[in-house]
Design a protein around this motif. Structure first.
Motif, short mmCIF file in Angstrom:
data_model
loop_
_atom_site.label_atom_id
_atom_site.label_comp_id
_atom_site.label_asym_id
_atom_site.label_seq_id
_atom_site.Cartn_x
_atom_site.Cartn_y
_atom_site.Cartn_z
N ALA A 68 -12.96 -8.10 8.84
CA ALA A 68 -11.97 -7.75 7.83
C ALA A 68 -11.74 -6.24 7.85
N SER A 69 -10.51 -5.83 7.52
CA SER A 69 -10.20 -4.40 7.54
C SER A 69 -9.02 -4.10 6.62
N ILE A 110 -3.84 -3.97 17.31
CA ILE A 110 -4.97 -3.17 17.79
C ILE A 110 -5.39 -2.16 16.74
N GLU A 111 -4.40 -1.51 16.11
CA GLU A 111 -4.71 -0.49 15.11
C GLU A 111 -5.32 -1.09 13.85
N ASN A 112 -4.89 -2.30 13.47
CA ASN A 112 -5.42 -2.93 12.26
C ASN A 112 -6.92 -3.23 12.36
N ASN A 167 1.88 1.55 1.57
CA ASN A 167 1.82 1.67 3.04
C ASN A 167 0.47 1.21 3.57
N THR A 168 0.04 0.04 3.10
CA THR A 168 -1.30 -0.47 3.38
C THR A 168 -1.23 -1.90 3.90
N THR A 169 -2.04 -2.20 4.92
CA THR A 169 -2.16 -3.56 5.45
C THR A 169 -3.60 -4.02 5.34
N ILE A 170 -3.77 -5.18 4.72
CA ILE A 170 -5.08 -5.81 4.61
C ILE A 170 -5.12 -6.98 5.57
N SER A 171 -6.15 -7.07 6.39
CA SER A 171 -6.21 -8.14 7.39
C SER A 171 -7.63 -8.66 7.54
N SER A 172 -7.74 -9.91 7.98
CA SER A 172 -9.03 -10.51 8.27
C SER A 172 -8.87 -11.52 9.38
N THR A 223 -4.41 2.06 5.87
CA THR A 223 -3.47 2.69 4.95
C THR A 223 -2.99 4.03 5.50
N ASP A 224 -1.75 4.37 5.19
CA ASP A 224 -1.18 5.67 5.54
C ASP A 224 -1.43 6.63 4.39
N ILE A 225 -2.34 7.55 4.57
CA ILE A 225 -2.65 8.54 3.53
C ILE A 225 -1.48 9.50 3.36
N SER A 226 -0.85 9.86 4.47
CA SER A 226 0.35 10.70 4.45
C SER A 226 1.21 10.26 5.62
N THR A 227 2.30 10.98 5.86
CA THR A 227 3.18 10.61 6.97
C THR A 227 2.50 10.83 8.31
N ARG A 228 1.42 11.60 8.32
CA ARG A 228 0.76 11.92 9.59
C ARG A 228 -0.68 11.39 9.69
N LEU A 229 -1.31 11.12 8.58
CA LEU A 229 -2.71 10.75 8.58
C LEU A 229 -2.87 9.32 8.06
N SER A 230 -3.61 8.50 8.83
CA SER A 230 -3.90 7.13 8.41
C SER A 230 -5.40 6.88 8.51
N ALA A 231 -5.87 5.89 7.76
CA ALA A 231 -7.28 5.54 7.75
C ALA A 231 -7.43 4.03 7.85
N THR A 232 -8.45 3.60 8.60
CA THR A 232 -8.77 2.18 8.70
C THR A 232 -10.24 2.00 8.35
N LEU A 233 -10.50 1.15 7.36
CA LEU A 233 -11.85 0.87 6.90
C LEU A 233 -12.10 -0.63 7.04
N GLY A 234 -13.24 -1.00 7.61
CA GLY A 234 -13.45 -2.42 7.80
C GLY A 234 -14.88 -2.78 8.12
#
Length: 714
Positions: A654-655, A64-66, A617-622, A658-669
């Motif tokens: 596609a998306s 779901i998060e990806n 700490n990055t996942t690439i998915s499609s 990535t974990d920018i830090s231990t607390r902050l993550s970003a998803t671009l897609g």
């Protein structure tokens, strides 16, 4: 729901930014995770039986998060045998499973059917189901009538809520998501704007609670139309060029939920409270021109639908005696949909007067389900599960336009049901599971739903599952009691509808290979056959006064047969899915008049790819999905029914997360990369019909999104 969009957005962005820089003690990453002992969690006991007898797919939280999923529609697009069917005119999106529409798939939250505009559990608008507090989504394929009652013909989608934390303490989660709608985007005005907030406290090992809120603002899909405040003039007069409004109507959703999870000894109590509000706007393309004090003052008659839903669910579970467990759900849900028709002053950009303001749909549902399983725990040959289900739905259903009066009639449907599933194990490898459900309804005759399931374990990993049983569907509240009649409309439900009946067969063969030290391949082959008698569809007829009546009726039959092959491959950081379904569908409106009952065959193809880069700490998915041509029942310009087909289309998402830090993550897609907007519908000329064609809006073009998520544990 009147919200100041600008203020909400600015406050939320400020809160998220401030939280990122907040100082808190860093969590020790080497600490040992303490797992909470769970005897029974919600509907998991039923789902464990389902996994034993049926094919079950799981969409996990990380999936779901990806894809930055906010509602159920966001995450079901890539499921192999599921098609999401959006309707731009009313903003609803429903699911189709094995070519059967949303009436045949039951949607549950923690095992409890969801109330909607049209019924209980079926034909749900899946854009209204927020999944920010969801742990996983389980998709059970196959006729599930014995376990889940009528209308679970194609399968069940069960949404499992998060419960507590692994360690005592607090968790704060904030997220902000901005998304284009096609190539349309402006802060506050165009695109899709989503904010989420959730707090969870694990007070101790026995008690946890949480609270959350989500806002989803969809500004509509313009697609060449000019919006709410547009009008055109020619020679000083209004020119109605039909460009006012939007192609896809805008709507704003607010979901607020809270839950509490308590262990008392070995017994578990879980309570979920949820409030949902949706405001849907429909802008009239016709502009009325009028002069006031020598100045042109254009207006339009617009509409607004506002839905309010309250959900109260309580689950109690635990052991009765030794390994024998019980599980009981109690639920009270109510929903009201209000319709407002008003005059909008375009020049002054305000609501000038209200023409109609009334409740157009109302549902009040009392529901309870309970079962006891593993009743004969000491026997290696025989076991038994027994249960009951009770549903009482009261309300009315009428389209929210035209004239209203005090003559709206409330109706009630009450079902009393008992069910049982037995297990015989003549050998260690073979299991036979006959089951039956007796249904007593206030609206229909008593009915016996039956099934026979069997599993055979060739090896520990190679397993065969088969189930044959009833394909029983009762008409829903809208099909029975919908009523809207005035000078221009004559639309009514049909209280004399018969339930659909038939037979379904599902066979699944699954294996699991270890093909390398860190590699696994899991192929799954499925065969399915569904034969529905007295299938329900929309028809035109005449009422007692000789006027054209739009209603529902039973047609002769609808059948589908198919095969699917689904493969999952995991190797180190790679996760690859590849599947295909070959589906044949045939229907008959009147078997006596039609001799051409050939199946229309279509190929559906699905693939997914995910790769994790540990260093970053990055996942690439499609995800890519090809949906072949499908058969359906349509109406022509004379409102005559015909059997036609929709063309094939391909969807690609596609998306990168990535974990920018231990607390902050970003998803671009990006969604709908291949830019699908409309698909064609057509029929061939036959003995009684001419060839016809049309199109259906299926998507809002290639869209891009960015989601920021902040997690704080303390």
């Amino acid at each position: 729901m009147n919200l100041n969009k600008n203020k909400i957005y600015i406050y939320f962005l400020f809160f998220l930014t401030a939280s990122v820089y907040a100082q808190e003690q860093k969590k020790d990453s080497t600490s040992v995770e303490k797992l909470k002992e769970v005897v029974v969690v919600g509907e998991s006991n039923v789902m464990s039986v389902s996994k034993k007898l049926f094919t079950v797919g799981t969409i996990k939280r990380k999936d779901i998060e990806n894809v930055a999923g906010n509602n159920l529609a966001d995450i079901l697009f890539n499921s192999l045998n599921i098609t999401v069917n959006p309707d731009a005119s009313n903003g609803r999106s429903t699911v189709s499973l094995f070519g059967l529409d949303g009436q045949y798939t039951k949607i549950l939250i923690d095992g409890v059917p969801v109330v909607s505009d049209n019924g209980v559990g079926n034909n749900i608008d899946i854009t209204q189901i927020n999944i920010d507090d969801v742990e996983r989504v389980e998709i059970v394929e196959g006729s599930m009538g014995v376990l889940y009652g009528d209308n679970a013909v194609a399968g069940v989608i069960n949404i499992i809520t998060k419960r507590g934390l692994r360690d005592n303490g607090w968790e704060l989660q904030l997220s902000l998501q901005e998304e284009t709608v096609g190539n349309e985007f402006e802060f506050f005005d165009r695109g899709r704007h989503i904010q989420n907030f959730r707090v969870t406290n694990q007070a101790n090992e026995k008690f946890s609670y949480s609270f959350g809120a989500s806002r989803n603002d969809f500004a509509g899909f313009y697609n060449g139309y000019q919006g709410k405040n547009y009008f055109a003039t020619e020679n000083g007069l209004i020119k109605n060029d039909s460009l006012r409004g939007t192609e896809w109507n805008p709507k704003e959703q607010l979901t607020v939920s809270a839950n509490a999870d308590l262990d008392v000894g070995k017994h578990n109590f879980f309570y979920k409270l949820q409030y949902f509000n949706e405001s849907l706007d429909i802008y009239n393309r016709i502009v009325n021109g009028r002069y006031e004090n020598g100045q042109l003052n254009p207006t339009a008659v617009d509409q607004n639908y506002e839905t309010d839903r309250w959900v109260n669910n309580l689950n109690i579970s635990g052991p009765l005696n030794g390994a024998t467990n019980y599980n009981v759900n109690f639920s009270y849900q109510n929903q009201k949909r209000r319709y407002k028709e008003y005059v909008y002053n375009i020049l002054e950009r305000r609501e000038e007067s209200v023409l109609n303001d009334a409740v157009s749909q109302s549902s009040e549902v009392w529901y309870s389900k309970g079962f006891v399983n593993n009743i004969v725990p000491k026997s290696d040959f025989f076991n038994l599960q027994l249960g009951y289900e009770f549903t009482n739905q009261k309300g009315f259903d009428a389209i929210a336009t035209g004239d209203y009066s005090s003559d709206v009639v409330e109706n009630t449907i009450t079902n009393y049901e008992v069910f049982g599933i037995t297990e015989f194990k003549p050998t260690k490898k073979l299991s036979l599971n006959p089951g039956a459900r007796f249904t007593s309804s206030s609206q229909f005759d008593n009915y016996l739903i039956w099934s026979l399931s069997s599993t055979y374990d060739f090896t520990e990993k190679l397993k065969l599952k088969a189930v044959v049983g009833s394909a029983y569907r009762a008409p829903n509240f809208e099909e029975l009691f919908f009523y809207f009649v005035d000078a221009n409309h004559n639309v009514r439900g049909n209280p004399d509808l018969k339930p659909e009946d038939g037979i379904s067969v599902f066979v699944n063969l699954k294996d699991n290979y270890r093909i390398a030290e860190e590699g696994y391949l899991s192929p799954s082959f499925n065969f399915f056959y569904i034969d529905l008698k007295d299938a329900i569809t929309s028809v035109t007829a005449e009422d007692d006064d000789g006027r054209i009546l739009y209603t529902q009726d039973n047609i002769d039959y609808s059948k589908r047969i198919g095969f699917s092959l689904d493969n999952s491959f995991i190797y180190k950081n790679w996760n690859i899915g590849l599947g295909a379904t070959y589906l044949g569908v045939t229907s008959s409106i009147n078997e006596e008049l039609e001799n051409d009952n050939d199946y229309l065959w279509s190929l559906n193809f699905q693939t997914s790819l995910a790769y994790k880069i540990d260093k970053w700490n990055t996942t690439i998915s499609s995800q890519l999905k090809y949906t072949g041509k499908t058969q359906g029942i349509f109406s022509d310009e004379n409102d005559e029914l015909f059997i036609g087909e929709t063309e094939a289309f391909t969807w690609l998402n596609a998306s990168i997360r990535t974990d920018i830090s231990t607390r902050l993550s970003a998803t671009l897609g990006a969604r709908n990369i291949l830019d699908v907007v409309n698909i064609n519908t057509r029929s061939s000329a036959g003995a009684h019909t001419n060839s016809t064609s049309g199109s259906r809006l299926i998507g809002n073009g290639r869209s891009y999104f960015l989601k920021l998520t902040y997690n704080l544990n303390f």
